[in-house]
Write an enzyme that holds these catalytic residues in place. Structure first.
Site, PDB file in Angstrom:
ATOM      1  N   TYR A  38      -2.187  -0.134  10.358  1.00 53.29           N
ATOM      2  CA  TYR A  38      -2.276  -0.604   8.968  1.00 53.29           C
ATOM      3  C   TYR A  38      -1.023  -0.209   8.185  1.00 53.29           C
ATOM      4  CZ  TYR A  38      -4.289  -1.290   4.284  1.00 53.29           C
ATOM      5  OH  TYR A  38      -4.525  -1.693   2.981  1.00 53.29           O
ATOM      6  N   SER A  62       0.841  -1.204   0.000  1.00 51.51           N
ATOM      7  CA  SER A  62       0.000   0.000   0.000  1.00 51.51           C
ATOM      8  C   SER A  62       0.868   1.243   0.000  1.00 51.51           C
ATOM      9  CB  SER A  62      -0.892   0.017   1.239  1.00 51.51           C
ATOM     10  OG  SER A  62      -1.546   1.266   1.400  1.00 51.51           O
TER      11      SER A  62
END
Length: 339
Positions: free
Chosen positions: A247, A234
């Site tokens: 995250y 990501s």
């Protein structure tokens, strides 16, 4: 004073005067350029805000989206507008002919789009998903519509026993395993770091890191030279996100895991790479953000919209296929809309 010393002194003096002249000329030249640009700027109308960038084979949705907030783990059938995954413009050419791929989080979002393109390139597909039965069945139908076989496997990748079972079921059904796509993820924002509980933190790490580790370790013994592992990273693992501390940490870990594991598996002929997307319109975010935030999802990217899953999936085909990327391993491929 020796001749050489007198010469150096004279030269130094002349050099100083020359330097003053040169710097004065340079200053005048820079100011002349500045005046010209300032005049041009004053004469131009202010640019109007442009809409979302559209450079694909078809026009993609852009914010504002309908306000919505869905319960975890998020289901694709409930999202408005529906994510675009089928890539009708993509022409398969056998890049993964007769390969077998196992895709975690393959029921929806990026996973579903990857499953469809893998099938179009000639692969049979095993789909791992948590509890989204309706989405998993729809993905199975989409893969089968491409003329390939598909099995769906319900379970939690955070559990080692399930990962072992998923790999075993895939090999039993198809006789081999050539590509592992680690894609399953858990994400919930926490605006205040103090509110990030240990349960929340543990859930994120168990899914995003343990899940990748378990699946890779179970899959590798069944893989032959030419096989590939593609992990989903990501942009948050590159830049960080202040409301997604846990995250972001896991995604950065996935990038490091990718680089380290690639070196470990070179001798086995197995390539390991990662795709690092920016915002993508999938069930992950409408089940993570509040309704008002979902409405503007992706609006702050340079392209002023989120990606659709079918815009990300070709990168997975590229990294999975030995026809395309036989000399590529340990790489992180950002697809982040112009950041």
């Amino acid at each position: 004073m020796p001749t050489s010393s007198r010469t150096k002194t004279a030269t130094a003096g002349k050099s100083g005067e020359a330097k003053k002249t040169d710097t004065a000329k340079t200053t005048r030249r820079q100011r002349a350029v500045q005046r010209k640009v300032d005049a041009a700027d004053r004469g131009k109308p202010k640019p109007k805000a442009s809409g979302a960038m559209q450079s694909g084979a078809r026009r993609y949705p852009a914010p504002p989206f309908p306000k919505q907030h869905h319960p975890k783990p998020g289901e694709e059938w409930a999202i408005d507008p529906a994510p675009l995954y089928d890539a009708p413009f993509w022409q398969g050419s056998g890049k993964l002919k007769d390969n077998v791929a196992l895709i975690t989080g393959g029921d929806s979002g990026i996973g579903r789009a990857v499953a469809v393109l893998f099938a179009r390139e000639g692969a049979d597909v095993a789909i791992v998903y948590l509890s989204e039965d309706r989405d998993a069945k729809a993905t199975k139908q989409a893969v089968e519509a491409e003329g390939r076989r598909c099995i769906i496997l319900r379970g939690d990748v955070a559990r080692r026993a399930f990962c072992r079972k998923a790999v075993a079921e895939t090999v039993k059904a198809f006789g081999r395993l050539d590509v592992l796509v680690n894609n399953a993820a858990f994400q919930v924002h926490s605006a205040d770091f103090a509110d990030l509980t240990e349960v929340h933190f543990d859930t994120t790490l168990k899914t995003n890191l343990y899940g990748y580790f378990h699946m890779a370790q179970e899959a590798v013994p069944h893989m032959k030279p030419g096989s590939a592992i593609v992990n989903t990273g990501s942009v948050t693992g590159i830049e960080g996100s202040k409301e997604l501390v846990d995250y972001s940490m896991t995604k950065g870990g996935i990038h490091a895991f990718t680089r380290a594991l690639s070196g470990n598996l070179i001798a086995k002929g197995i390539r390991v790479n990662a795709v690092a997307p920016g915002p993508v319109w999938t069930p992950l975010n409408p089940s993570e953000k509040q309704a008002g935030d979902v409405s503007q999802f992706g609006a702050r990217t340079p392209m002023k919209r989120p990606a659709q899953p079918e815009e990300i999936a070709p990168a997975y085909v590229f990294l999975a296929s030995p026809q395309c990327s036989s000399y590529i391993t340990g790489e992180i491929l950002p697809i982040i809309g112009g950041y």
